[in-house]
Motif scaffolding. Structure first.
Motif, PDB file in Angstrom:
ATOM      1  N   VAL A 157       4.334 -14.215   9.152  1.00  0.00           N
ATOM      2  CA  VAL A 157       2.795 -13.467   8.883  1.00  0.00           C
ATOM      3  C   VAL A 157       3.042 -12.626   7.527  1.00  0.00           C
ATOM      4  O   VAL A 157       4.185 -11.982   7.551  1.00  0.00           O
ATOM      5  CB  VAL A 157       2.699 -12.672  10.243  1.00  0.00           C
ATOM      6  N   THR A 158       1.987 -12.394   6.759  1.00  0.00           N
ATOM      7  CA  THR A 158       1.719 -11.393   5.944  1.00  0.00           C
ATOM      8  C   THR A 158       0.274 -10.778   5.924  1.00  0.00           C
ATOM      9  O   THR A 158      -0.567 -11.410   6.726  1.00  0.00           O
ATOM     10  CB  THR A 158       2.186 -11.912   4.275  1.00  0.00           C
ATOM     11  N   ALA A 159       0.162  -9.748   5.321  1.00  0.00           N
ATOM     12  CA  ALA A 159      -1.300  -9.439   5.439  1.00  0.00           C
ATOM     13  C   ALA A 159      -2.255 -10.372   4.726  1.00  0.00           C
ATOM     14  O   ALA A 159      -2.172 -10.979   3.896  1.00  0.00           O
ATOM     15  CB  ALA A 159      -1.331  -8.060   4.339  1.00  0.00           C
ATOM     16  N   SER A 160      -3.594  -9.958   5.313  1.00  0.00           N
ATOM     17  CA  SER A 160      -4.700 -10.916   5.007  1.00  0.00           C
ATOM     18  C   SER A 160      -5.321 -10.191   3.545  1.00  0.00           C
ATOM     19  O   SER A 160      -5.009  -9.316   3.467  1.00  0.00           O
ATOM     20  CB  SER A 160      -5.582 -10.933   5.979  1.00  0.00           C
ATOM     21  N   ARG A 161      -6.076 -10.962   2.993  1.00  0.00           N
ATOM     22  CA  ARG A 161      -6.733 -10.368   1.815  1.00  0.00           C
ATOM     23  C   ARG A 161      -7.428  -9.294   2.056  1.00  0.00           C
ATOM     24  O   ARG A 161      -7.405  -8.307   1.420  1.00  0.00           O
ATOM     25  CB  ARG A 161      -7.606 -11.827   1.418  1.00  0.00           C
ATOM     26  N   ALA A 162      -8.326  -9.346   3.222  1.00  0.00           N
ATOM     27  CA  ALA A 162      -8.997  -8.152   3.423  1.00  0.00           C
ATOM     28  C   ALA A 162      -8.233  -6.827   3.715  1.00  0.00           C
ATOM     29  O   ALA A 162      -8.770  -5.824   3.217  1.00  0.00           O
ATOM     30  CB  ALA A 162      -9.943  -8.494   4.684  1.00  0.00           C
ATOM     31  N   THR A 163      -7.260  -7.002   4.519  1.00  0.00           N
ATOM     32  CA  THR A 163      -6.376  -6.023   4.857  1.00  0.00           C
ATOM     33  C   THR A 163      -5.623  -5.324   3.308  1.00  0.00           C
ATOM     34  O   THR A 163      -5.601  -4.242   3.186  1.00  0.00           O
ATOM     35  CB  THR A 163      -5.147  -6.296   5.721  1.00  0.00           C
ATOM     36  N   LEU A 164      -5.339  -6.167   2.493  1.00  0.00           N
ATOM     37  CA  LEU A 164      -4.526  -5.641   1.313  1.00  0.00           C
ATOM     38  C   LEU A 164      -5.633  -5.039   0.316  1.00  0.00           C
ATOM     39  O   LEU A 164      -5.402  -4.185  -0.067  1.00  0.00           O
ATOM     40  CB  LEU A 164      -4.141  -6.786   0.454  1.00  0.00           C
ATOM     41  N   MET A 165      -6.682  -5.618   0.282  1.00  0.00           N
ATOM     42  CA  MET A 165      -8.024  -5.073  -0.262  1.00  0.00           C
ATOM     43  C   MET A 165      -8.241  -3.683  -0.005  1.00  0.00           C
ATOM     44  O   MET A 165      -8.407  -2.614  -0.697  1.00  0.00           O
ATOM     45  CB  MET A 165      -9.205  -5.849  -0.396  1.00  0.00           C
ATOM     46  N   GLU A 166      -8.236  -3.472   1.422  1.00  0.00           N
ATOM     47  CA  GLU A 166      -8.513  -2.178   1.909  1.00  0.00           C
ATOM     48  C   GLU A 166      -7.495  -1.103   1.866  1.00  0.00           C
ATOM     49  O   GLU A 166      -7.577  -0.023   1.455  1.00  0.00           O
ATOM     50  CB  GLU A 166      -8.873  -2.422   3.410  1.00  0.00           C
ATOM     51  N   GLU A 167      -6.179  -1.624   2.357  1.00  0.00           N
ATOM     52  CA  GLU A 167      -4.941  -0.838   2.299  1.00  0.00           C
ATOM     53  C   GLU A 167      -4.551  -0.188   0.657  1.00  0.00           C
ATOM     54  O   GLU A 167      -3.972   0.997   0.636  1.00  0.00           O
ATOM     55  CB  GLU A 167      -3.738  -1.369   2.862  1.00  0.00           C
ATOM     56  N   PHE A 168      -4.957  -1.295  -0.209  1.00  0.00           N
ATOM     57  CA  PHE A 168      -4.566  -0.859  -1.720  1.00  0.00           C
ATOM     58  C   PHE A 168      -5.879  -0.591  -2.525  1.00  0.00           C
ATOM     59  O   PHE A 168      -5.385  -0.326  -3.872  1.00  0.00           O
ATOM     60  CB  PHE A 168      -3.528  -1.781  -1.929  1.00  0.00           C
ATOM     61  N   GLY A 169      -6.961  -0.470  -2.104  1.00  0.00           N
ATOM     62  CA  GLY A 169      -8.153  -0.080  -2.753  1.00  0.00           C
ATOM     63  C   GLY A 169      -8.258  -1.218  -4.114  1.00  0.00           C
ATOM     64  O   GLY A 169      -8.736  -0.909  -5.010  1.00  0.00           O
ATOM     65  N   ILE A 170      -7.969  -2.675  -3.809  1.00  0.00           N
ATOM     66  CA  ILE A 170      -8.159  -3.503  -4.582  1.00  0.00           C
ATOM     67  C   ILE A 170      -9.699  -4.137  -4.396  1.00  0.00           C
ATOM     68  O   ILE A 170     -10.292  -4.152  -3.558  1.00  0.00           O
ATOM     69  CB  ILE A 170      -7.154  -4.947  -4.376  1.00  0.00           C
ATOM     70  N   THR A 171     -10.221  -4.166  -5.735  1.00  0.00           N
ATOM     71  CA  THR A 171     -11.554  -4.643  -5.793  1.00  0.00           C
ATOM     72  C   THR A 171     -11.967  -6.019  -6.190  1.00  0.00           C
ATOM     73  O   THR A 171     -10.791  -6.831  -6.496  1.00  0.00           O
ATOM     74  CB  THR A 171     -12.422  -3.902  -6.758  1.00  0.00           C
TER      75      THR A 171
END
Length: 169
Positions: free
Chosen positions: A128-142
């Motif tokens: 398991v690793t973070a989902s795309r949505a989680t990474l975008m939310e947690e790290f402010g990725i646009t």
């Protein structure tokens, strides 16, 4: 010159009722083995390279004599989370309930630390690793950033956020 300590990363699972009590046990194991032990919520981590980057930056921060946190474990969590506030970083770690984890053992007697941790966590591969949505939310990725670098380089954007922590110090 800074020398990097031996770093091992394991996948594990744990069911936690009392987070503070479990963290106290982990801190005792770390002290007994001369290790730094950090448990990461695997569902918020972009993989082992993300963890390695956070560890390297935290070690450099401590070597410079100007860390944000009092402990190397918390400094690693700060870098991994891309946060400068110690109150926010623990959400990247152990939590109450079912946990899918990356267990990091840095320095000391890693084999003994892993053995002692066996009663607290179950070392098992979970992939398991973070989902795309989680990474975008947690790290402010646009979406714009992803469009520029490509979907396959999302992890590199996370690692860039880890490195940017040094610029905000």
């Amino acid at each position: 010159m800074m020398t990097e300590q031996l770093l091992t990363i394991h996948e594990a699972k744990a069911t936690v009722g009392n987070t503070a009590a479990v963290l106290a046990q982990i801190n005792k194991i770390a002290e007994k083995t001369g290790s730094t032990i950090v448990l990461f919520d695997a569902e918020k981590v972009a993989g082992p390279d993300h963890i390695r980057s956070a560890v390297r930056h935290a070690e450099r921060s401590f070597a410079s004599g100007k860390p944000v946190a009092r402990t190397l474990a918390m400094e690693i969590l700060l870098y991994a989370s891309g946060q400068r506030q110690c109150s926010l970083a623990p959400k990247f770690g152990l939590h109450t309930g079912e946990n899918l984890l990356f267990v990091v053992i840095l320095g000391g007697d890693a084999a003994q630390a892993q053995q002692l941790l066996n009663g607290i966590v179950s070392f098992t591969m979970h992939g398991v690793t973070a989902s795309r949505a989680t990474l975008m939310e947690e790290f402010g990725i646009t979406e714009d950033e992803i469009a520029v670098v490509g979907e396959d380089r999302m992890n590199e954007l996370v690692i860039e956020r880890v490195a940017l922590m040094d610029a905000y110090k």
